[in-house]
Design an enzyme around this catalytic site. Structure first.
Site, PDB file in Angstrom:
ATOM      1  N   ARG A 249      41.382  57.817  46.492  1.00  0.00           N
ATOM      2  CA  ARG A 249      40.398  56.886  47.065  1.00  0.00           C
ATOM      3  C   ARG A 249      39.734  57.427  48.345  1.00  0.00           C
ATOM      4  NH1 ARG A 249      41.952  50.722  45.866  1.00  0.00           N
ATOM      5  NH2 ARG A 249      39.714  50.716  45.406  1.00  0.00           N
TER       6      ARG A 249
ATOM      7  N   ARG B  19      46.107  39.060  45.319  1.00  0.00           N
ATOM      8  CA  ARG B  19      44.972  39.608  46.086  1.00  0.00           C
ATOM      9  C   ARG B  19      43.663  39.327  45.360  1.00  0.00           C
ATOM     10  NH1 ARG B  19      44.970  45.474  46.759  1.00  0.00           N
ATOM     11  NH2 ARG B  19      42.968  44.844  47.621  1.00  0.00           N
TER      12      ARG B  19
ATOM     13  N   LYS C 279      35.916  38.504  43.787  1.00  0.00           N
ATOM     14  CA  LYS C 279      36.620  39.186  44.885  1.00  0.00           C
ATOM     15  C   LYS C 279      35.761  40.355  45.394  1.00  0.00           C
ATOM     16  CE  LYS C 279      39.789  42.522  44.036  1.00  0.00           C
ATOM     17  NZ  LYS C 279      39.536  43.768  44.758  1.00  0.00           N
ATOM     18  N   ASN C 280      35.243  41.162  44.449  1.00  0.00           N
ATOM     19  CA  ASN C 280      34.566  42.399  44.877  1.00  0.00           C
ATOM     20  C   ASN C 280      33.178  42.164  45.439  1.00  0.00           C
ATOM     21  OD1 ASN C 280      36.885  43.686  44.307  1.00  0.00           O
ATOM     22  ND2 ASN C 280      36.222  44.491  42.332  1.00  0.00           N
TER      23      ASN C 280
ATOM     24  N   CYS D  98      44.563  49.219  46.429  1.00  0.00           N
ATOM     25  CA  CYS D  98      45.526  49.519  45.351  1.00  0.00           C
ATOM     26  C   CYS D  98      45.782  51.024  45.252  1.00  0.00           C
ATOM     27  CB  CYS D  98      44.963  49.044  44.015  1.00  0.00           C
ATOM     28  SG  CYS D  98      45.022  47.271  43.841  1.00  0.00           S
TER      29      CYS D  98
ATOM     30  N   ASP E 207      38.281  47.903  35.887  1.00  0.00           N
ATOM     31  CA  ASP E 207      39.211  46.856  36.331  1.00  0.00           C
ATOM     32  C   ASP E 207      39.740  46.023  35.167  1.00  0.00           C
ATOM     33  OD1 ASP E 207      37.361  46.199  39.415  1.00  0.00           O
ATOM     34  OD2 ASP E 207      38.688  47.835  38.813  1.00  0.00           O
TER      35      ASP E 207
END
Ligand code: EPZ
Length: 417
Positions: free
Chosen positions: A121, A396, A22-23, A116, A304
């Site tokens: 952030r 997600r 995903k990242n 998230c 994560d």
């Protein structure tokens, strides 16, 4: 919103194939719009973050062709325009359009990104880097206008080894005039994958994966192909589930060296696993030893996987200490694990986990993506039924999680509410 329902305590045996990261893919897709021509991305995971980025591509009049695991992006007729909050706040990675549009058009207008709820952030490191490259930033509430008459290479020292800032600045600098050095760069595996795409498009990037990345700017980028690397966080999550419930559970299609820190920690705890090339075979481990886990930037223990491994620590004999050093608000799972029978004392970014504690099913809420993954892990080992609300967070970042877990024996389903 969706909810996931799990009947716990079923052994997991068989094979789980790991999908694309995903990242990585959430940066490869925005980067592709800098090419004059088609960019083909393969091994694309089927996750909702990907769909949110494709909506932005369509807004920019970029041609997108999708087939299973493949996205073909052609930005030949791209039209730069304001990216509205309704799209930018769907995910954190929307901010990679800042670097890509700034590189190609020397102008980008968009709202603060989403993502998230695990901390404030900020994006100050991204913005400081864009300014170092010659951009001017105007901020109106949460809308940013970033423009430059031209982008010029610069030496950029990151105050923190930020993954996002490293990637965004690598993207922007790839079409700046002259040489850029990004120092104290993040070293996560995904950064190498993104540099590989940029170089395939004609960029001149060296040092990706080390703390200093050098980018020789070029005036144009062309069509290219890239394969998304396996998702080390998805792999790590299923490895942890295998440590708890495996009956010859095989996790395949992963890159073990991307999970070496997790595997060392599991070895320390006495987890029973066998490594064979690109796969790992796990069996439920009894007598797990308590340990300490402190998250850190790569190559440290990945933040994560902090929430998923906390579930394993609740089953270890003794007191485990956990510290989250990257995000200030990443303990959303603790309250619900304790409702299920865990014994976790959490204070800001520290947790003290006493085990082993048998878990029982409860009606709980996923507060963010990886907290959700932790709650699925807990539901799989809990006695009885667990209902996880707000399960969309989980979709997600974990492609086909219901079918992957069902195929190895879990009693799990997802329902629309
Ligand atoms: C990426 O987020 C990942 N997301 C995160 O994964 C991951 O937790 C994080 O890197 C760290 O590995 C994506 O790649 C889409 P950072 P990112 O910039 O880039 C501070 C998941 O679960 N910071 O490395 O946003 C920031 O507040 C997600 O898949 C600034 O202060 O992370 C944080 O404390 C969650 N100013 C720290 O740095 C900035 O300008 C790490 O942030 C940027 C970051």
């Amino acid at each position: 919103m969706k909810k996931i329902i799990i009947e716990g305590n079923h052994p997991l045996s068989g094979k789980i194939k790991i999908g694309g990261a995903k990242n990585s893919v959430v940066a490869l897709i925005p980067a592709a719009i800098m090419a004059k021509g088609k960019v083909k991305i393969s091994n694309v995971p089927n996750i909702s973050d990907k769909d949110a980025l494709i909506e932005i591509l369509k807004l920019l009049n970029v041609d997108v062709k999708k087939s299973t695991g493949i996205i073909e992006i052609d930005a030949s007729n791209i039209k730069n325009c304001l990216i509205p909050e309704s799209l930018s706040n769907k995910l954190r990675a929307s901010y990679y359009f800042m670097g890509a549009l700034l590189a190609r058009f020397k102008k980008v207008e968009m709202y603060f990104p989403g993502g998230c709820n695990i901390g404030s952030r900020p994006i100050n490191l991204h913005l400081k880097g864009f300014e170092a490259l010659g951009a001017k930033i105007t901020k109106e509430d949460s809308k940013y206008l970033i423009e430059a008459s031209e982008l010029k290479g610069a030496d950029i020292m990151l105050d923190f080894a930020s993954v996002g800032a490293t990637v965004n600045l690598m993207i922007a600098a790839s079409m700046a005039k002259g040489t850029t050095h990004i120092m104290n760069a993040a070293r996560e595996a995904e950064i190498i994958n993104i540099a590989e795409l940029l170089n395939n498009m004609g960029a001149k990037i060296t040092g990706a994966g080390t703390e200093e990345i050098t980018i020789e700017g070029v005036s144009e980028l062309h069509e290219a192909e890239i394969k998304v690397i396996p998702d080390r966080i998805e792999a790590g999550t299923y490895i942890i589930m295998g440590a708890l419930l495996g009956d010859n559970l095989t996790i395949e299609g992963m890159i073990p060296e991307h999970n070496i820190v997790l595997l060392n920690k599991l070895q320390e705890m006495g987890v029973n696993f066998k490594l064979q090339n690109h796969k790992i075979i796990l069996n439920k481990s009894n007598n797990l030893k308590a340990t300490s886990v402190r998250t850190a930037v790569y190559p440290g223990f990945p933040t994560d996987l902090g929430q998923p491994i906390s579930v394993l620590l609740t089953q270890a004999n003794g007191i485990s200490l956990f510290e989250e050093t990257i995000w200030e608000n990443r303990m959303g799972h603790v309250k619900y694990l304790n409702m299920m029978g865990a014994n976790i004392e959490a204070e800001r970014q520290h947790a003290r986990i006493t085990g082993p504690t048998p878990l029982h099913g409860e009606n709980i809420i996923a507060t963010d993506l990886r907290a959700g993954a932790a709650l699925v892990t807990a539901g799989l080992i809990a006695e009885g039924t667990t209902v996880i609300n707000d399960a969309d967070h989980i979709l997600r970042g974990y492609e086909r999680i219901i079918s992957k877990l069902s195929s190895v024996g879990a009693n799990i389903k997802i329902v629309e509410v």
